[in-house]
Structures are given as structure tokens and as C-alpha cells.
Design a protein around this motif. Structure first.
Motif, PDB file in Angstrom:
ATOM      1  N   MET A 105       5.687  40.066  93.713  1.00  0.00           N
ATOM      2  CA  MET A 105       5.427  38.649  93.503  1.00  0.00           C
ATOM      3  C   MET A 105       3.927  38.430  93.446  1.00  0.00           C
ATOM      4  O   MET A 105       3.157  39.054  94.194  1.00  0.00           O
ATOM      5  CB  MET A 105       6.026  37.813  94.629  1.00  0.00           C
ATOM      6  N   LYS A 106       3.503  37.533  92.566  1.00  0.00           N
ATOM      7  CA  LYS A 106       2.086  37.208  92.462  1.00  0.00           C
ATOM      8  C   LYS A 106       1.940  35.768  92.009  1.00  0.00           C
ATOM      9  O   LYS A 106       2.776  35.236  91.291  1.00  0.00           O
ATOM     10  CB  LYS A 106       1.388  38.146  91.482  1.00  0.00           C
ATOM     11  N   GLU A 107       0.846  35.177  92.444  1.00  0.00           N
ATOM     12  CA  GLU A 107       0.543  33.802  92.079  1.00  0.00           C
ATOM     13  C   GLU A 107      -0.942  33.710  91.737  1.00  0.00           C
ATOM     14  O   GLU A 107      -1.773  34.372  92.374  1.00  0.00           O
ATOM     15  CB  GLU A 107       0.845  32.848  93.240  1.00  0.00           C
ATOM     16  N   LYS A 108      -1.278  32.875  90.774  1.00  0.00           N
ATOM     17  CA  LYS A 108      -2.667  32.684  90.402  1.00  0.00           C
ATOM     18  C   LYS A 108      -3.373  31.819  91.425  1.00  0.00           C
ATOM     19  O   LYS A 108      -2.807  30.878  91.979  1.00  0.00           O
ATOM     20  CB  LYS A 108      -2.751  32.017  89.031  1.00  0.00           C
ATOM     21  N   GLY A 109      -4.631  32.167  91.644  1.00  0.00           N
ATOM     22  CA  GLY A 109      -5.481  31.325  92.464  1.00  0.00           C
ATOM     23  C   GLY A 109      -6.324  30.420  91.587  1.00  0.00           C
ATOM     24  O   GLY A 109      -5.891  30.010  90.511  1.00  0.00           O
ATOM     25  N   ASP A 110      -7.531  30.136  92.022  1.00  0.00           N
ATOM     26  CA  ASP A 110      -8.395  29.221  91.280  1.00  0.00           C
ATOM     27  C   ASP A 110      -9.043  29.847  90.048  1.00  0.00           C
ATOM     28  O   ASP A 110      -9.331  29.156  89.083  1.00  0.00           O
ATOM     29  CB  ASP A 110      -9.503  28.699  92.208  1.00  0.00           C
ATOM     30  N   ILE A 111      -9.283  31.157  90.081  1.00  0.00           N
ATOM     31  CA  ILE A 111     -10.036  31.795  88.988  1.00  0.00           C
ATOM     32  C   ILE A 111      -9.367  33.081  88.519  1.00  0.00           C
ATOM     33  O   ILE A 111      -9.932  34.159  88.608  1.00  0.00           O
ATOM     34  CB  ILE A 111     -11.497  32.072  89.405  1.00  0.00           C
ATOM     35  N   PRO A 112      -8.162  33.021  87.971  1.00  0.00           N
ATOM     36  CA  PRO A 112      -7.458  34.248  87.583  1.00  0.00           C
ATOM     37  C   PRO A 112      -7.877  34.845  86.235  1.00  0.00           C
ATOM     38  O   PRO A 112      -7.537  35.986  85.934  1.00  0.00           O
ATOM     39  CB  PRO A 112      -6.011  33.767  87.500  1.00  0.00           C
ATOM     40  N   GLU A 113      -8.634  34.093  85.450  1.00  0.00           N
ATOM     41  CA  GLU A 113      -8.952  34.547  84.097  1.00  0.00           C
ATOM     42  C   GLU A 113      -9.730  35.849  84.137  1.00  0.00           C
ATOM     43  O   GLU A 113     -10.735  35.977  84.839  1.00  0.00           O
ATOM     44  CB  GLU A 113      -9.769  33.476  83.360  1.00  0.00           C
ATOM     45  N   GLY A 114      -9.265  36.813  83.349  1.00  0.00           N
ATOM     46  CA  GLY A 114      -9.935  38.108  83.257  1.00  0.00           C
ATOM     47  C   GLY A 114      -9.443  39.120  84.283  1.00  0.00           C
ATOM     48  O   GLY A 114      -9.903  40.267  84.292  1.00  0.00           O
ATOM     49  N   TYR A 115      -8.488  38.693  85.121  1.00  0.00           N
ATOM     50  CA  TYR A 115      -7.962  39.567  86.174  1.00  0.00           C
ATOM     51  C   TYR A 115      -6.433  39.637  86.092  1.00  0.00           C
ATOM     52  O   TYR A 115      -5.778  38.727  85.589  1.00  0.00           O
ATOM     53  CB  TYR A 115      -8.334  39.039  87.560  1.00  0.00           C
ATOM     54  N   SER A 116      -5.891  40.716  86.605  1.00  0.00           N
ATOM     55  CA  SER A 116      -4.458  40.802  86.864  1.00  0.00           C
ATOM     56  C   SER A 116      -4.284  41.535  88.192  1.00  0.00           C
ATOM     57  O   SER A 116      -5.254  42.065  88.743  1.00  0.00           O
ATOM     58  CB  SER A 116      -3.735  41.536  85.731  1.00  0.00           C
ATOM     59  N   VAL A 117      -3.074  41.524  88.711  1.00  0.00           N
ATOM     60  CA  VAL A 117      -2.824  42.167  90.005  1.00  0.00           C
ATOM     61  C   VAL A 117      -1.506  42.927  89.938  1.00  0.00           C
ATOM     62  O   VAL A 117      -0.670  42.725  89.064  1.00  0.00           O
ATOM     63  CB  VAL A 117      -2.765  41.152  91.165  1.00  0.00           C
ATOM     64  N   SER A 118      -1.348  43.794  90.922  1.00  0.00           N
ATOM     65  CA  SER A 118      -0.115  44.568  91.035  1.00  0.00           C
ATOM     66  C   SER A 118       0.215  44.745  92.496  1.00  0.00           C
ATOM     67  O   SER A 118      -0.662  45.072  93.308  1.00  0.00           O
ATOM     68  CB  SER A 118      -0.297  45.949  90.377  1.00  0.00           C
ATOM     69  N   ARG A 119       1.480  44.514  92.825  1.00  0.00           N
ATOM     70  CA  ARG A 119       1.935  44.768  94.190  1.00  0.00           C
ATOM     71  C   ARG A 119       3.297  45.444  94.119  1.00  0.00           C
ATOM     72  O   ARG A 119       4.327  44.799  94.157  1.00  0.00           O
ATOM     73  CB  ARG A 119       2.008  43.485  95.004  1.00  0.00           C
ATOM     74  N   GLU A 120       3.267  46.745  94.031  1.00  0.00           N
ATOM     75  CA  GLU A 120       4.483  47.550  93.950  1.00  0.00           C
ATOM     76  C   GLU A 120       5.029  47.918  95.326  1.00  0.00           C
ATOM     77  O   GLU A 120       6.226  48.156  95.492  1.00  0.00           O
ATOM     78  CB  GLU A 120       4.215  48.821  93.137  1.00  0.00           C
ATOM     79  N   LYS A 121       4.137  47.984  96.304  1.00  0.00           N
ATOM     80  CA  LYS A 121       4.536  48.265  97.684  1.00  0.00           C
ATOM     81  C   LYS A 121       3.938  47.204  98.592  1.00  0.00           C
ATOM     82  O   LYS A 121       2.880  46.641  98.299  1.00  0.00           O
ATOM     83  CB  LYS A 121       4.049  49.651  98.107  1.00  0.00           C
ATOM     84  N   LYS A 122       4.598  46.967  99.692  1.00  0.00           N
ATOM     85  CA  LYS A 122       4.191  45.881 100.582  1.00  0.00           C
ATOM     86  C   LYS A 122       2.766  46.068 101.097  1.00  0.00           C
ATOM     87  O   LYS A 122       2.026  45.099 101.257  1.00  0.00           O
ATOM     88  CB  LYS A 122       5.156  45.795 101.770  1.00  0.00           C
ATOM     89  N   GLU A 123       2.362  47.283 101.336  1.00  0.00           N
ATOM     90  CA  GLU A 123       1.061  47.504 101.957  1.00  0.00           C
ATOM     91  C   GLU A 123      -0.106  47.536 100.973  1.00  0.00           C
ATOM     92  O   GLU A 123      -1.251  47.533 101.395  1.00  0.00           O
ATOM     93  CB  GLU A 123       1.088  48.827 102.747  1.00  0.00           C
ATOM     94  N   ARG A 124       0.172  47.539  99.690  1.00  0.00           N
ATOM     95  CA  ARG A 124      -0.894  47.742  98.705  1.00  0.00           C
ATOM     96  C   ARG A 124      -0.937  46.617  97.679  1.00  0.00           C
ATOM     97  O   ARG A 124       0.075  46.246  97.089  1.00  0.00           O
ATOM     98  CB  ARG A 124      -0.677  49.082  97.990  1.00  0.00           C
TER      99      ARG A 124
END
Lengths: 111, 114
Positions: free
Chosen positions: B54-73
Motif C-alpha cells: 500500500m502507498k499513498e502520495k504525500g505533498d510532493i510525489p512528483e518525480g518519485y515512486s515507492v515500493s513496499r514489498e515487505k513490511k520492514e522495507r
């Protein structure tokens, strides 16, 4: 999301009590008020948290009026090592929602 | 003792490179956050995650992405780095019985994009 407003900077001398006030007019019922301290080149670290009235720990006190639209961090008898940026954060850390910081207050303590 | 570890303290990359910033927490926290910090601008939220995948955008997400495949990382990805992404990046986590109400931050990654 509750926005916060703090003074940009404050100056103090060693041994004085410092009070930093944060305004958060649209705080939500489930929101907590948490203060963090940050030194240069480090991540912020937790100082104190409260929901209402007064909270005290070994390093600071937090005063929250009944309407919860503001809060005051009180640092007793500051020392040079208290020179840092202080952030007020309003939100529910357990709710899975965004936690938005303001710009913080730079406290400078002189001898 | 609780710990949030960011993979690099300092990083230098070229414009256009794909950059990965890694963050690992050992507290079994549900919520993780990526902030960037620039002089005079405070901490600005880029993305956050409240659960695995699960992921949600914050105030400045442009130009970034995220990954959370495991709870700790929780990884922050700059798909094509640009000079205006030169900044200090801070990862934080919160959650669990022991961490309620407290954000725990890593030491930060100072990224320079040349």
C-alpha cells in the motif's frame, strides 16, 4: 489534515526557560500533538506527546489548552546543547494517514 | 533499541540515473514515510505506506515512486534523477504497541544529483 504554525526562530540564553508555541486551528478529534527535536545532519527525534492538558517528562513539558487549537513546548533551563530545530506535528500516527510537518522553530541558545 | 536504517549516508548520482533509496525498520511498524528536507523548507512528505504493497502520495510525489514489498522495507525510487532532487532524504516509521505515537527516523541520506 491539521496545519501547524510556529515561529521561525527563537533566541535564548543558557539557564532560561524557553516556550515554543504551535498553532493548529483545525486539529481533529483523534489527533495527537507531538514535538520533535532535530540537530544538523540527523533525523528528528521524539521529545514529547500529548492529547490534552499538560504532559511532563524528563526533558520537557507540553501544555495544551482545552480547545486544543494550540500547544506550547516548554524547555526548562536550556543549555547550549538544546540549540536545534523543533517541530510540532499534529496527527494520528496510528491512523495510516499522512503526517505533515511544518517548517519548525530554530532555537539558538547562547552563553 | 528501535532502529530505522537507511542504506546510504551520502550518495552522488548523475542526472537521468535511476536511484534507489532503501529504508529498513526492525520494529514491525505498519506505517512508513519518506520525507525530503531542504534548507528553509522543513520536512516535506513525499510518500507514505500504511501496509505492505500500500502507498499513498504525500505533498510532493512528483518525480518519485515507492515500493513496499515487505513490511520492514520501504524503498524510494527516483526514476530519472534531476538536479532539483538534490536533498536530504529521511525515512521514518511508526506503529505497533511499543511505538504508538512516535515517529522513528533514520539518519538520512544526503543525495547529490550532478
Amino acid at each position: 489534515l491539521a496545519k501547524t504554525t510556529q515561529p521561525i526562530s527563537m533566541d535564548s540564553y543558557e539557564g532560561q526557560e524557553v516556550n515554543i508555541t504551535c498553532s493548529h486551528n483545525n486539529i481533529a478529534t483523534n489527533d495527537y500533538i507531538t514535538w520533535y527535536q532535530q540537530f544538523p545532519s540527523q533525523g528528528p527525534r521524539f521529545i514529547i506527546q500529548g492529547y490534552k492538558t499538560k504532559v511532563t517528562n524528563e526533558v520537557a513539558s507540553l501544555f495544551i489548552p482545552a480547545d486544543r487549537k494550540s500547544s506550547t513546548l516548554s524547555l526548562p533551563r536550556v543549555s547550549l546543547s538544546d540549540t536545534a530545530v523543533y517541530y510540532c506535528l499534529v496527527g494520528d500516527p496510528q491512523a495510516g494517514t499522512a503526517l505533515i510537518f511544518g517548517k519548525g522553530t530554530t532555537l539558538s541558545v547562547s552563553s | 533499541d528501535v532502529k530505522v536504517t537507511q542504506s546510504s549516508r551520502y550518495l552522488v548520482k548523475r542526472t537521468g540515473e535511476k536511484v534507489f533509496l532503501e529504508c529498513v525498520q526492525d520494529m514491525d511498524h505498519e506505517n512508513m514515510f519518506w520525507y525530503r528536507q531542504d534548507p528553509g523548507l522543513g520536512l516535506r512528505l513525499i510518500y507514505f505506506s500504511y501496509d505492505v504493497k500500500m502507498k499513498e502520495k504525500g505533498d510532493i510525489p512528483e518525480g518519485y515512486s515507492v515500493s513496499r514489498e515487505k513490511k520492514e522495507r520501504f524503498s524510494l525510487i527516483l526514476e530519472s534523477a534531476s538536479t532539483n532532487q538534490t536533498s536530504m532524504y529521511l525515512c521514518a516509521s511508526t506503529g505497533g504497541a511499543g511505538g504508538r505515537g512516535k515517529l522513528f527516523f533514520g539518519s538520512g541520506t544526503q543525495l547529490s544529483v550532478l
